[in-house]
Write a protein that holds these residues in place. Structure first.
Motif, PDB file in Angstrom:
ATOM      1  N   ALA A 161       1.264  -1.244  -0.046  1.00  0.00           N
ATOM      2  CA  ALA A 161       0.049   0.389   0.088  1.00  0.00           C
ATOM      3  C   ALA A 161       0.637   1.051  -0.353  1.00  0.00           C
ATOM      4  N   PRO A 162       0.296   2.233  -0.513  1.00  0.00           N
ATOM      5  CA  PRO A 162       1.291   4.081  -0.396  1.00  0.00           C
ATOM      6  C   PRO A 162       1.382   4.083   0.845  1.00  0.00           C
ATOM      7  N   GLY A 163       2.188   5.091   0.646  1.00  0.00           N
ATOM      8  CA  GLY A 163       2.405   5.909   2.330  1.00  0.00           C
ATOM      9  C   GLY A 163       3.848   5.843   2.303  1.00  0.00           C
ATOM     10  N   ASN A 164       4.105   6.543   3.691  1.00  0.00           N
ATOM     11  CA  ASN A 164       4.830   6.386   4.561  1.00  0.00           C
ATOM     12  C   ASN A 164       5.643   5.268   4.866  1.00  0.00           C
ATOM     13  N   TYR A 165       6.966   5.142   4.914  1.00  0.00           N
ATOM     14  CA  TYR A 165       7.657   4.334   5.245  1.00  0.00           C
ATOM     15  C   TYR A 165       8.935   3.144   6.537  1.00  0.00           C
ATOM     16  N   LEU A 166       9.054   3.499   6.856  1.00  0.00           N
ATOM     17  CA  LEU A 166      10.702   3.422   7.259  1.00  0.00           C
ATOM     18  C   LEU A 166      11.504   1.829   6.358  1.00  0.00           C
ATOM     19  N   ILE A 167      12.301   1.946   6.422  1.00  0.00           N
ATOM     20  CA  ILE A 167      13.148   0.380   5.948  1.00  0.00           C
ATOM     21  C   ILE A 167      13.912   0.220   7.213  1.00  0.00           C
ATOM     22  N   ARG A 168      14.786  -0.447   7.071  1.00  0.00           N
ATOM     23  CA  ARG A 168      15.304  -1.344   8.271  1.00  0.00           C
ATOM     24  C   ARG A 168      16.544  -1.750   7.234  1.00  0.00           C
ATOM     25  N   ALA A 169      17.661  -1.547   7.659  1.00  0.00           N
ATOM     26  CA  ALA A 169      18.906  -2.494   7.075  1.00  0.00           C
ATOM     27  C   ALA A 169      19.514  -3.347   8.254  1.00  0.00           C
ATOM     28  N   GLU A 170      19.852  -4.456   7.674  1.00  0.00           N
ATOM     29  CA  GLU A 170      20.553  -4.971   8.709  1.00  0.00           C
ATOM     30  C   GLU A 170      21.669  -5.995   8.625  1.00  0.00           C
ATOM     31  N   VAL A 171      22.543  -5.748   9.230  1.00  0.00           N
ATOM     32  CA  VAL A 171      24.037  -6.859   8.785  1.00  0.00           C
ATOM     33  C   VAL A 171      23.671  -7.393  10.369  1.00  0.00           C
ATOM     34  N   ILE A 172      24.004  -9.152  10.140  1.00  0.00           N
ATOM     35  CA  ILE A 172      23.890  -9.464  11.615  1.00  0.00           C
ATOM     36  C   ILE A 172      25.265 -10.286  11.376  1.00  0.00           C
ATOM     37  N   ALA A 173      26.537 -10.055  12.354  1.00  0.00           N
ATOM     38  CA  ALA A 173      28.355 -10.022  12.391  1.00  0.00           C
ATOM     39  C   ALA A 173      28.385 -11.398  13.554  1.00  0.00           C
ATOM     40  N   LEU A 174      28.557 -12.148  12.595  1.00  0.00           N
ATOM     41  CA  LEU A 174      28.455 -13.794  13.559  1.00  0.00           C
ATOM     42  C   LEU A 174      29.813 -14.555  14.207  1.00  0.00           C
ATOM     43  N   HIS A 175      30.842 -13.191  14.011  1.00  0.00           N
ATOM     44  CA  HIS A 175      31.872 -13.522  14.777  1.00  0.00           C
ATOM     45  C   HIS A 175      32.367 -14.527  16.285  1.00  0.00           C
ATOM     46  N   VAL A 176      31.571 -13.632  17.195  1.00  0.00           N
ATOM     47  CA  VAL A 176      31.836 -14.421  18.497  1.00  0.00           C
ATOM     48  C   VAL A 176      30.491 -14.401  18.355  1.00  0.00           C
ATOM     49  N   ALA A 177      29.956 -15.488  17.940  1.00  0.00           N
ATOM     50  CA  ALA A 177      28.299 -15.813  18.888  1.00  0.00           C
ATOM     51  C   ALA A 177      28.180 -17.355  18.672  1.00  0.00           C
ATOM     52  N   SER A 178      29.216 -17.412  19.359  1.00  0.00           N
ATOM     53  CA  SER A 178      29.069 -19.052  19.774  1.00  0.00           C
ATOM     54  C   SER A 178      28.590 -18.833  21.785  1.00  0.00           C
ATOM     55  N   SER A 179      28.400 -17.652  22.172  1.00  0.00           N
ATOM     56  CA  SER A 179      27.789 -17.555  23.540  1.00  0.00           C
ATOM     57  C   SER A 179      26.643 -16.185  23.288  1.00  0.00           C
ATOM     58  N   VAL A 180      26.012 -16.796  24.479  1.00  0.00           N
ATOM     59  CA  VAL A 180      24.900 -15.962  24.655  1.00  0.00           C
ATOM     60  C   VAL A 180      25.558 -14.141  24.569  1.00  0.00           C
ATOM     61  N   GLY A 181      24.417 -13.157  23.569  1.00  0.00           N
ATOM     62  CA  GLY A 181      25.145 -11.704  23.434  1.00  0.00           C
ATOM     63  C   GLY A 181      26.510 -12.038  22.955  1.00  0.00           C
ATOM     64  N   GLY A 182      26.365 -12.701  22.280  1.00  0.00           N
ATOM     65  CA  GLY A 182      28.006 -12.264  20.936  1.00  0.00           C
ATOM     66  C   GLY A 182      27.364 -11.623  20.128  1.00  0.00           C
ATOM     67  N   ALA A 183      26.802 -12.062  19.247  1.00  0.00           N
ATOM     68  CA  ALA A 183      25.995 -11.512  18.321  1.00  0.00           C
ATOM     69  C   ALA A 183      25.865 -10.005  17.850  1.00  0.00           C
ATOM     70  N   GLN A 184      26.489  -9.261  16.473  1.00  0.00           N
ATOM     71  CA  GLN A 184      26.085  -7.904  17.118  1.00  0.00           C
ATOM     72  C   GLN A 184      25.117  -7.613  15.560  1.00  0.00           C
ATOM     73  N   PHE A 185      24.365  -6.106  16.096  1.00  0.00           N
ATOM     74  CA  PHE A 185      23.451  -6.164  15.134  1.00  0.00           C
ATOM     75  C   PHE A 185      24.240  -4.992  14.238  1.00  0.00           C
ATOM     76  N   TYR A 186      24.178  -4.493  13.183  1.00  0.00           N
ATOM     77  CA  TYR A 186      25.098  -3.413  12.345  1.00  0.00           C
ATOM     78  C   TYR A 186      23.133  -2.637  12.075  1.00  0.00           C
ATOM     79  N   MET A 187      22.164  -1.681  11.855  1.00  0.00           N
ATOM     80  CA  MET A 187      20.840  -1.679  10.915  1.00  0.00           C
ATOM     81  C   MET A 187      20.908   0.007  11.458  1.00  0.00           C
ATOM     82  N   SER A 188      20.561   0.713  10.226  1.00  0.00           N
ATOM     83  CA  SER A 188      19.828   1.365  10.065  1.00  0.00           C
ATOM     84  C   SER A 188      18.246   2.267   9.284  1.00  0.00           C
ATOM     85  N   CYS A 189      17.765   2.919   9.616  1.00  0.00           N
ATOM     86  CA  CYS A 189      16.750   3.071   9.029  1.00  0.00           C
ATOM     87  C   CYS A 189      16.218   4.767   8.229  1.00  0.00           C
ATOM     88  N   TYR A 190      15.644   3.857   7.290  1.00  0.00           N
ATOM     89  CA  TYR A 190      15.435   5.095   6.138  1.00  0.00           C
ATOM     90  C   TYR A 190      13.670   5.280   6.306  1.00  0.00           C
TER      91      TYR A 190
END
Length: 338
Positions: free
Chosen positions: A157-186
């Motif tokens: 549908a037409p109208g205003n939106y936010l776009i959320r672009a995200e990378v999840i870096a998993l280089h230290v994700a072998s323990s809880v809380g290790g994953a790193q989230f990089y995101m921006s909203c447009y």
């Protein structure tokens, strides 16, 4: 197979490899950062229960809206440092391997909407394109100078939106809380006359710290990968190839600008209420070319609203505007009612 030495190297390089989604392109036209909510730093979010997981920490609303239409090709652009668009540097380095997710959320006013209050649907994703050898979406991102292109769903549908672009870096994700989230909203305004309202999720809420795509050791051979979050709307998630993934760029890096535009480009408007009726356009796909725009001519049956597109390369929608606005050529790829 990733070796343990790579894991050790990732710990050393991690702090220097943080990154931010900074710029936006619409049908190959550089929109700069006029409609992105830039976070205060390039550091990651690590808590999936924090409201920062929606649009990053202390991200300020942008000054403008980028205008897009159903079917358009939209490209998000990531780099490690602010205003650095060089293809000589990795978009996200330090072996920050992981998936890319793209979400959209329909909102009343994109310039003031709170990301953690919005309802999001996924429109694209890339996880582990190949398992022979393991090759991640972030490596594809680096191959393409930080660019990732997706198609705006054809019937939203037409109208205003936010776009959320995200990378999840998993280089230290072998323990809880290790994953790193990089995101921006447009902040964007979508034209067209679609009616689809896809099922949605919330941020926080869409992810759990123990999801198999978030709590994971990527330094072993992976033949499959569960991309976090819901399935993309109106598209199938790409499968994991059993052959080596090509590293050749699909983005034309030779045309990559070295600076961020200092004036509002075509496709960016001042904040305004969403138009009541704009005819959708098919995406041109690809990237900037030498083709010239088609001059505005008689209406094709529907008049574009204020700040709506009314011309440009490949445009098949209305070429005249509702009174008292006129169709102004902003560049060869985009004309707008002003």
């Amino acid at each position: 197979m990733r070796l343990s030495i790579a894991f050790a190297a990732s710990l050393i390089a991690g702090a220097a490899a943080h990154a931010t989604f900074q710029e936006l392109w619409v049908n190959g036209v550089d929109q700069g950062n006029f409609c992105v909510r830039l976070p205060q730093s390039n550091s990651p979010v690590t808590s999936v229960t924090s409201t920062d997981i929606a649009c990053n920490a202390n991200a300020s609303p942008a000054a403008g809206l980028c205008s897009i239409n159903p079917g358009d090709q939209v490209t998000v652009e990531m780099h490690q440092q602010p205003n650095d668009r060089s293809c000589a540097n990795e978009a996200i380095g330090g072996d920050h391997w992981g998936p890319i997710n793209i979400y959209m959320a329909k909102v009343t006013d994109a310039t003031s909407a709170v990301g953690s209050d919005a309802s999001w649907f996924k429109v694209d994703e890339m996880g582990l394109p190949s398992s022979s050898p393991d090759y991640w979406a972030t490596e594809v991102l680096n191959d393409n100078c930080g660019h990732f292109t997706f198609t705006v769903p054809s019937n939203i549908a037409p109208g205003n939106y936010l776009i959320r672009a995200e990378v999840i870096a998993l280089h230290v994700a072998s323990s809880v809380g290790g994953a790193q989230f990089y995101m921006s909203c447009y902040q964007v305004n979508v034209g067209g006359s679609g009616t689809a309202a896809p099922p949605t999720v919330k941020f926080p809420g869409a992810y759990s710290a123990s999801d198999p795509g978030i709590l994971i050791n990527i330094y072993t051979q992976l033949n499959t990968y569960n991309i976090p979050g819901p399935s993309p709307f109106a598209m199938a998630s790409p499968s994991v190839a059993t052959t080596a993934y090509p590293t050749t760029a699909t983005w034309n890096t030779a045309l990559q600008p070295s600076t961020v535009p200092t004036t509002a480009p075509g496709g960016v408007s001042k904040p305004t209420a969403p138009p009541s009726s704009v005819t959708s356009a098919s995406g041109t796909g690809g990237h900037p070319s030498s083709a010239s725009s088609t001059p505005a001519s008689a209406p094709t049956g529907t008049l574009a609203q204020q700040y709506g597109q009314c011309g440009g390369t490949g445009w098949t929608g209305p070429t005249a505007c509702v009174a008292p606005f006129t169709c102004t050529v902003l560049n060869p790829y985009y004309s707008q009612c002003t």
